[in-house]
Structure formats: structure tokens, C-alpha cells
Motif scaffolding. Structure first.
Motif, PDB file in Angstrom:
ATOM      1  N   MET A   1     -13.905 -87.048 -38.540  1.00 31.50           N
ATOM      2  CA  MET A   1     -14.103 -87.167 -37.111  1.00 31.50           C
ATOM      3  C   MET A   1     -15.350 -88.023 -36.858  1.00 31.50           C
ATOM      4  SD  MET A   1     -11.631 -85.325 -35.715  1.00 31.50           S
ATOM      5  CE  MET A   1     -12.112 -85.002 -34.051  1.00 31.50           C
ATOM      6  N   VAL A   2     -15.221 -88.889 -35.881  1.00 36.36           N
ATOM      7  CA  VAL A   2     -16.330 -89.745 -35.480  1.00 36.36           C
ATOM      8  C   VAL A   2     -16.585 -89.528 -33.995  1.00 36.36           C
ATOM      9  CG1 VAL A   2     -15.880 -91.476 -37.285  1.00 36.36           C
ATOM     10  CG2 VAL A   2     -14.787 -91.705 -35.046  1.00 36.36           C
ATOM     11  N   LEU A   3     -17.691 -90.050 -33.499  1.00 36.14           N
ATOM     12  CA  LEU A   3     -18.062 -89.852 -32.102  1.00 36.14           C
ATOM     13  C   LEU A   3     -16.951 -90.298 -31.149  1.00 36.14           C
ATOM     14  CD1 LEU A   3     -20.153 -88.989 -30.029  1.00 36.14           C
ATOM     15  CD2 LEU A   3     -21.131 -91.276 -30.167  1.00 36.14           C
ATOM     16  N   ALA A   4     -16.285 -91.396 -31.473  1.00 34.19           N
ATOM     17  CA  ALA A   4     -15.196 -91.887 -30.617  1.00 34.19           C
ATOM     18  C   ALA A   4     -14.103 -90.826 -30.465  1.00 34.19           C
ATOM     19  CB  ALA A   4     -14.606 -93.168 -31.194  1.00 34.19           C
ATOM     20  N   ASP A   5     -13.834 -90.086 -31.507  1.00 31.70           N
ATOM     21  CA  ASP A   5     -12.796 -89.049 -31.462  1.00 31.70           C
ATOM     22  C   ASP A   5     -13.149 -87.982 -30.425  1.00 31.70           C
ATOM     23  OD1 ASP A   5     -11.612 -90.451 -33.518  1.00 31.70           O
ATOM     24  OD2 ASP A   5     -12.296 -89.070 -35.071  1.00 31.70           O
ATOM     25  N   ASP A   6     -14.399 -87.564 -30.423  1.00 34.24           N
ATOM     26  CA  ASP A   6     -14.832 -86.566 -29.448  1.00 34.24           C
ATOM     27  C   ASP A   6     -14.669 -87.089 -28.028  1.00 34.24           C
ATOM     28  OD1 ASP A   6     -15.478 -84.878 -31.524  1.00 34.24           O
ATOM     29  OD2 ASP A   6     -17.645 -85.139 -31.333  1.00 34.24           O
ATOM     30  N   ARG A   7     -15.059 -88.323 -27.805  1.00 36.52           N
ATOM     31  CA  ARG A   7     -14.947 -88.914 -26.467  1.00 36.52           C
ATOM     32  C   ARG A   7     -13.482 -89.016 -26.032  1.00 36.52           C
ATOM     33  NH1 ARG A   7     -19.140 -88.548 -23.447  1.00 36.52           N
ATOM     34  NH2 ARG A   7     -18.660 -90.446 -22.351  1.00 36.52           N
ATOM     35  N   ILE A   8     -12.629 -89.421 -26.944  1.00 35.66           N
ATOM     36  CA  ILE A   8     -11.197 -89.535 -26.644  1.00 35.66           C
ATOM     37  C   ILE A   8     -10.625 -88.160 -26.282  1.00 35.66           C
ATOM     38  CG2 ILE A   8      -8.931 -89.983 -27.691  1.00 35.66           C
ATOM     39  CD1 ILE A   8     -10.400 -92.259 -29.299  1.00 35.66           C
ATOM     40  N   LEU A   9     -10.935 -87.161 -27.095  1.00 39.29           N
ATOM     41  CA  LEU A   9     -10.429 -85.813 -26.840  1.00 39.29           C
ATOM     42  C   LEU A   9     -10.974 -85.264 -25.523  1.00 39.29           C
ATOM     43  CD1 LEU A   9     -10.587 -84.322 -30.433  1.00 39.29           C
ATOM     44  CD2 LEU A   9      -8.532 -84.899 -29.135  1.00 39.29           C
ATOM     45  N   GLU A  10     -12.235 -85.512 -25.238  1.00 38.08           N
ATOM     46  CA  GLU A  10     -12.820 -85.059 -23.978  1.00 38.08           C
ATOM     47  C   GLU A  10     -12.124 -85.727 -22.787  1.00 38.08           C
ATOM     48  OE1 GLU A  10     -16.935 -86.000 -24.578  1.00 38.08           O
ATOM     49  OE2 GLU A  10     -17.251 -84.273 -25.887  1.00 38.08           O
ATOM     50  N   TYR A  11     -11.850 -87.025 -22.917  1.00 42.34           N
ATOM     51  CA  TYR A  11     -11.148 -87.746 -21.849  1.00 42.34           C
ATOM     52  C   TYR A  11      -9.774 -87.120 -21.611  1.00 42.34           C
ATOM     53  CZ  TYR A  11      -8.746 -91.379 -19.254  1.00 42.34           C
ATOM     54  OH  TYR A  11      -8.016 -92.057 -18.300  1.00 42.34           O
ATOM     55  N   LEU A  12      -9.025 -86.912 -22.693  1.00 35.35           N
ATOM     56  CA  LEU A  12      -7.677 -86.347 -22.561  1.00 35.35           C
ATOM     57  C   LEU A  12      -7.713 -84.913 -22.036  1.00 35.35           C
ATOM     58  CD1 LEU A  12      -5.993 -87.782 -25.767  1.00 35.35           C
ATOM     59  CD2 LEU A  12      -5.610 -88.483 -23.395  1.00 35.35           C
ATOM     60  N   TYR A  13      -8.735 -84.175 -22.373  1.00 37.68           N
ATOM     61  CA  TYR A  13      -8.873 -82.808 -21.863  1.00 37.68           C
ATOM     62  C   TYR A  13      -9.059 -82.833 -20.347  1.00 37.68           C
ATOM     63  CZ  TYR A  13     -10.519 -78.012 -21.391  1.00 37.68           C
ATOM     64  OH  TYR A  13     -10.654 -76.697 -21.025  1.00 37.68           O
ATOM     65  N   GLU A  14      -9.905 -83.738 -19.879  1.00 37.59           N
ATOM     66  CA  GLU A  14     -10.188 -83.835 -18.441  1.00 37.59           C
ATOM     67  C   GLU A  14      -9.026 -84.440 -17.653  1.00 37.59           C
ATOM     68  OE1 GLU A  14     -12.836 -82.706 -16.686  1.00 37.59           O
ATOM     69  OE2 GLU A  14     -13.530 -81.787 -18.552  1.00 37.59           O
ATOM     70  N   GLU A  15      -8.414 -85.495 -18.196  1.00 36.86           N
ATOM     71  CA  GLU A  15      -7.385 -86.243 -17.463  1.00 36.86           C
ATOM     72  C   GLU A  15      -5.959 -85.785 -17.773  1.00 36.86           C
ATOM     73  OE1 GLU A  15      -8.159 -88.426 -15.107  1.00 36.86           O
ATOM     74  OE2 GLU A  15     -10.293 -88.109 -15.519  1.00 36.86           O
ATOM     75  N   GLU A  16      -5.789 -84.953 -18.775  1.00 37.19           N
ATOM     76  CA  GLU A  16      -4.511 -84.423 -19.250  1.00 37.19           C
ATOM     77  C   GLU A  16      -3.689 -85.424 -20.062  1.00 37.19           C
ATOM     78  OE1 GLU A  16      -2.224 -82.291 -16.380  1.00 37.19           O
ATOM     79  OE2 GLU A  16      -3.989 -81.254 -15.601  1.00 37.19           O
ATOM     80  N   ARG A  17      -3.758 -86.708 -19.733  1.00 37.56           N
ATOM     81  CA  ARG A  17      -3.070 -87.738 -20.516  1.00 37.56           C
ATOM     82  C   ARG A  17      -3.699 -89.079 -20.226  1.00 37.56           C
ATOM     83  NH1 ARG A  17       1.436 -86.316 -16.685  1.00 37.56           N
ATOM     84  NH2 ARG A  17       1.679 -84.710 -18.206  1.00 37.56           N
ATOM     85  N   GLY A  18      -3.446 -90.020 -21.129  1.00 39.15           N
ATOM     86  CA  GLY A  18      -3.990 -91.358 -20.906  1.00 39.15           C
ATOM     87  C   GLY A  18      -3.620 -92.303 -22.015  1.00 39.15           C
ATOM     88  N   ALA A  19      -3.739 -93.574 -21.709  1.00 43.48           N
ATOM     89  CA  ALA A  19      -3.500 -94.653 -22.665  1.00 43.48           C
ATOM     90  C   ALA A  19      -4.861 -95.235 -23.057  1.00 43.48           C
ATOM     91  CB  ALA A  19      -2.620 -95.726 -22.032  1.00 43.48           C
ATOM     92  N   PRO A  20      -4.936 -95.908 -24.199  1.00 43.33           N
ATOM     93  CA  PRO A  20      -6.213 -96.500 -24.606  1.00 43.33           C
ATOM     94  C   PRO A  20      -6.845 -97.357 -23.505  1.00 43.33           C
ATOM     95  CG  PRO A  20      -4.649 -96.653 -26.391  1.00 43.33           C
ATOM     96  CD  PRO A  20      -3.900 -96.131 -25.208  1.00 43.33           C
TER      97      PRO A  20
END
Length: 98
Positions: A1-20
Motif C-alpha cells: 500500500m502506498v499513499l495514493a492507495d489511501d487517497r483513492i480509497l478515501e475518495y471512493l468512500y466519500e463519493e461511493e464511486r468514481g473513475a480515475p
């Protein structure tokens, strides 16, 4: 796991779904589209996100557990820990005939 992974997961948690592209445009995930796509594939291979098709992803229950600190994603750690300890046979199981 890298910092980008945490940010991606946090984004998806807040927004429920998303594209890059959505993640990068939001400014919340500050990496290139190609790097975010690469990390999403890695997260999917570990069951943390699900590809909904057409480049759209959502976080899984496993991904939520990771964010909540309930899941260790290190290579050598088991996903689940058995909390029951084997204390040997119970008194009712230890019968000897005289």
C-alpha cells in the motif's frame, strides 16, 4: 500500500464511486490518471475496490475495513485472526477408565 492507495480509497468512500479522471479532477487524488488507474487495478486485485465497468470503481467492504484500521494489508499478515484459543480438552472430554 502506498499513499495514493489511501487517497483513492478515501475518495471512493466519500463519493461511493468514481473513475480515475474524476479523482484527479477533484484535486483530492493528486496523481496522474495513468498512475491512479494502475493503483486501482492493484487495489482490485486485493479486493479493496470493485470495477463496475467503463473505468468506474467503488470501494468494497474489505476496503472500508482497511480504512477503519480493521484490516492489515501487509504481505505476511493473515486477513483474519482466529481469536479463539485452544485450551485443550474440557473436563467433560477427559475421561479415563480405571
Amino acid at each position: 500500500m502506498v499513499l495514493a492507495d489511501d487517497r483513492i480509497l478515501e475518495y471512493l468512500y466519500e463519493e461511493e464511486r468514481g473513475a480515475p479522471t474524476d479523482m484527479v479532477k477533484s484535486g483530492f487524488v493528486r496523481y496522474s490518471n495513468s498512475y491512479v488507474s494502475q493503483r486501482l487495478k492493484k487495489l482490485e486485485s486485493h479486493g479493496l475496490v470493485q470495477n463496475l465497468g467503463r473505468g468506474l470503481y467503488t470501494i468494497t467492504d474489505r476496503g472500508k475495513k482497511y480504512l477503519n484500521g480493521e484490516l492489515n494489508t501487509s504481505e505476511d499478515a493473515p486477513d483474519e485472526v482466529n481469536t479463539q484459543m485452544d485450551s485443550g480438552p474440557s473436563a467433560g472430554e477427559n475421561h479415563e477408565q480405571a
